[in-house]
Design a protein around this motif. Structure first.
Motif, PDB file in Angstrom:
ATOM      1  N   HIS A  30       0.830  -1.209   0.000  1.00 26.56           N
ATOM      2  CA  HIS A  30       0.000   0.000   0.000  1.00 26.56           C
ATOM      3  C   HIS A  30       0.866   1.260   0.000  1.00 26.56           C
ATOM      4  CE1 HIS A  30      -3.740  -2.049   0.159  1.00 26.56           C
ATOM      5  NE2 HIS A  30      -3.619  -2.486   1.396  1.00 26.56           N
ATOM      6  N   LEU A  31       1.980   1.231   0.688  1.00 25.00           N
ATOM      7  CA  LEU A  31       2.909   2.365   0.652  1.00 25.00           C
ATOM      8  C   LEU A  31       3.401   2.597  -0.774  1.00 25.00           C
ATOM      9  CD1 LEU A  31       4.776   4.462   2.086  1.00 25.00           C
ATOM     10  CD2 LEU A  31       6.419   2.608   2.299  1.00 25.00           C
ATOM     11  N   ARG A  32       3.765   1.534  -1.462  1.00 23.01           N
ATOM     12  CA  ARG A  32       4.231   1.655  -2.851  1.00 23.01           C
ATOM     13  C   ARG A  32       3.100   2.145  -3.762  1.00 23.01           C
ATOM     14  NH1 ARG A  32       8.974   2.084  -1.127  1.00 23.01           N
ATOM     15  NH2 ARG A  32      10.140   0.203  -0.709  1.00 23.01           N
ATOM     16  N   GLN A  33       1.865   1.745  -3.466  1.00 27.41           N
ATOM     17  CA  GLN A  33       0.737   2.239  -4.249  1.00 27.41           C
ATOM     18  C   GLN A  33       0.564   3.741  -4.044  1.00 27.41           C
ATOM     19  OE1 GLN A  33      -2.187  -0.360  -2.556  1.00 27.41           O
ATOM     20  NE2 GLN A  33      -2.059  -1.834  -4.229  1.00 27.41           N
ATOM     21  N   ALA A  34       0.725   4.188  -2.821  1.00 26.55           N
ATOM     22  CA  ALA A  34       0.628   5.631  -2.550  1.00 26.55           C
ATOM     23  C   ALA A  34       1.714   6.385  -3.309  1.00 26.55           C
ATOM     24  CB  ALA A  34       0.718   5.899  -1.053  1.00 26.55           C
ATOM     25  N   ILE A  74      -6.726  -5.794  -4.226  1.00 24.54           N
ATOM     26  CA  ILE A  74      -6.448  -6.932  -5.109  1.00 24.54           C
ATOM     27  C   ILE A  74      -4.949  -7.042  -5.343  1.00 24.54           C
ATOM     28  CG2 ILE A  74      -6.774  -7.905  -7.410  1.00 24.54           C
ATOM     29  CD1 ILE A  74      -9.551  -6.564  -7.443  1.00 24.54           C
ATOM     30  N   GLU A  75      -4.319  -5.928  -5.676  1.00 26.84           N
ATOM     31  CA  GLU A  75      -2.865  -5.968  -5.905  1.00 26.84           C
ATOM     32  C   GLU A  75      -2.124  -6.382  -4.641  1.00 26.84           C
ATOM     33  OE1 GLU A  75       0.782  -3.279  -7.680  1.00 26.84           O
ATOM     34  OE2 GLU A  75      -0.942  -2.230  -6.824  1.00 26.84           O
ATOM     35  N   ALA A  76      -2.502  -5.801  -3.515  1.00 24.67           N
ATOM     36  CA  ALA A  76      -1.799  -6.114  -2.267  1.00 24.67           C
ATOM     37  C   ALA A  76      -1.958  -7.589  -1.894  1.00 24.67           C
ATOM     38  CB  ALA A  76      -2.298  -5.215  -1.145  1.00 24.67           C
ATOM     39  N   ASP A  82       4.681 -12.722  -2.010  1.00 31.01           N
ATOM     40  CA  ASP A  82       5.914 -12.460  -2.761  1.00 31.01           C
ATOM     41  C   ASP A  82       6.654 -11.345  -2.031  1.00 31.01           C
ATOM     42  OD1 ASP A  82       7.940 -11.800  -4.493  1.00 31.01           O
ATOM     43  OD2 ASP A  82       6.620 -11.230  -6.154  1.00 31.01           O
ATOM     44  N   LEU A  83       7.532 -11.727  -1.133  1.00 32.07           N
ATOM     45  CA  LEU A  83       8.187 -10.749  -0.262  1.00 32.07           C
ATOM     46  C   LEU A  83       9.174  -9.840  -0.986  1.00 32.07           C
ATOM     47  CD1 LEU A  83       8.688 -12.934   2.939  1.00 32.07           C
ATOM     48  CD2 LEU A  83       6.850 -11.315   2.412  1.00 32.07           C
ATOM     49  N   THR A  84       9.377 -10.058  -2.280  1.00 31.85           N
ATOM     50  CA  THR A  84      10.252  -9.175  -3.060  1.00 31.85           C
ATOM     51  C   THR A  84       9.459  -8.131  -3.842  1.00 31.85           C
ATOM     52  OG1 THR A  84      10.247 -10.647  -4.988  1.00 31.85           O
ATOM     53  CG2 THR A  84      11.955 -11.027  -3.320  1.00 31.85           C
ATOM     54  N   TYR A  85       8.134  -8.256  -3.874  1.00 29.54           N
ATOM     55  CA  TYR A  85       7.312  -7.387  -4.721  1.00 29.54           C
ATOM     56  C   TYR A  85       7.437  -5.910  -4.346  1.00 29.54           C
ATOM     57  CZ  TYR A  85       3.388  -5.532  -7.347  1.00 29.54           C
ATOM     58  OH  TYR A  85       2.613  -4.799  -8.205  1.00 29.54           O
ATOM     59  N   ALA A  86       7.297  -5.586  -3.080  1.00 27.67           N
ATOM     60  CA  ALA A  86       7.361  -4.174  -2.662  1.00 27.67           C
ATOM     61  C   ALA A  86       8.715  -3.562  -3.013  1.00 27.67           C
ATOM     62  CB  ALA A  86       7.078  -4.038  -1.168  1.00 27.67           C
ATOM     63  N   ALA A  94       3.981   0.784  -6.775  1.00 27.44           N
ATOM     64  CA  ALA A  94       3.174  -0.335  -7.252  1.00 27.44           C
ATOM     65  C   ALA A  94       2.064   0.209  -8.144  1.00 27.44           C
ATOM     66  CB  ALA A  94       2.600  -1.108  -6.068  1.00 27.44           C
ATOM     67  N   LYS A  95       1.932  -0.331  -9.330  1.00 26.40           N
ATOM     68  CA  LYS A  95       0.953   0.226 -10.260  1.00 26.40           C
ATOM     69  C   LYS A  95       0.023  -0.804 -10.886  1.00 26.40           C
ATOM     70  CE  LYS A  95       4.578   0.443 -13.727  1.00 26.40           C
ATOM     71  NZ  LYS A  95       5.370   1.322 -14.536  1.00 26.40           N
ATOM     72  N   GLU A  96       0.088  -2.040 -10.440  1.00 28.12           N
ATOM     73  CA  GLU A  96      -0.801  -3.058 -11.002  1.00 28.12           C
ATOM     74  C   GLU A  96      -2.269  -2.769 -10.667  1.00 28.12           C
ATOM     75  OE1 GLU A  96      -0.958  -7.896 -11.487  1.00 28.12           O
ATOM     76  OE2 GLU A  96       0.188  -7.051  -9.833  1.00 28.12           O
ATOM     77  N   TRP A  97      -2.507  -2.028  -9.586  1.00 22.91           N
ATOM     78  CA  TRP A  97      -3.876  -1.669  -9.207  1.00 22.91           C
ATOM     79  C   TRP A  97      -4.588  -0.956 -10.339  1.00 22.91           C
ATOM     80  CZ3 TRP A  97      -5.376   3.420  -9.217  1.00 22.91           C
ATOM     81  CH2 TRP A  97      -4.359   4.371  -9.213  1.00 22.91           C
ATOM     82  N   ARG A  98      -3.848  -0.253 -11.194  1.00 22.57           N
ATOM     83  CA  ARG A  98      -4.466   0.470 -12.310  1.00 22.57           C
ATOM     84  C   ARG A  98      -5.122  -0.502 -13.297  1.00 22.57           C
ATOM     85  NH1 ARG A  98      -2.709   5.905 -12.725  1.00 22.57           N
ATOM     86  NH2 ARG A  98      -1.108   6.393 -11.189  1.00 22.57           N
ATOM     87  N   ARG A  99      -4.474  -1.649 -13.507  1.00 21.25           N
ATOM     88  CA  ARG A  99      -5.039  -2.678 -14.387  1.00 21.25           C
ATOM     89  C   ARG A  99      -6.338  -3.223 -13.788  1.00 21.25           C
ATOM     90  NH1 ARG A  99      -4.376  -8.438 -14.881  1.00 21.25           N
ATOM     91  NH2 ARG A  99      -2.890  -8.417 -13.171  1.00 21.25           N
TER      92      ARG A  99
END
Length: 118
Positions: A30-34, A74-76, A82-86, A94-99
């Protein structure tokens, strides 16, 4: 909230810090999404509420739909284990939420069911 995880007391905080790495990772996403919403918590929460309101028609069809069909969640949840994603989203956020936001609600529901998010 705003990059912090609040707990009821220090014992809960210690337990969370020691054991629940997936919870911390979920919140880091969520931090990366912000970061991807122009580095603005205000914009992140505004968009989060907007997508929650758009999901209201599905609230009767799927339990907790307002939460689990939110593109940010959904993205989170899709990447919580996957502990490497952030870390991989450190530069751009993080921008997959846009999809997921562009998906029709029925398609999002199918996605979260297939991924066992709900």
């Amino acid at each position: 909230m705003f990059g912090h995880i609040f707990t009821g007391d220090q014992e809960d905080a210690d337990r969370l810090n020691a054991r629940f790495t997936y919870t911390k990772h979920h919140e880091m996403i969520h931090l990366r999404q912000a970061q991807n919403t122009h580095n603005s918590w205000f914009r992140f929460y505004l968009l989060y509420m907007w997508y929650s309101l758009k999901i209201l028609p599905y609230a009767r069809k799927a339990r907790k739909a307002i939460y689990y069909l939110n593109p940010f969640e959904i993205e989170a949840y899709a990447h919580t284990r996957d502990l490497t994603y952030a870390d991989s989203c450190r530069e751009e956020g993080a921008k997959e939420w846009r999809r997921f936001a562009k998906m029709p609600l029925a398609e999002r529901l199918d996605f979260v069911r297939k991924k066992n998010i709900i």
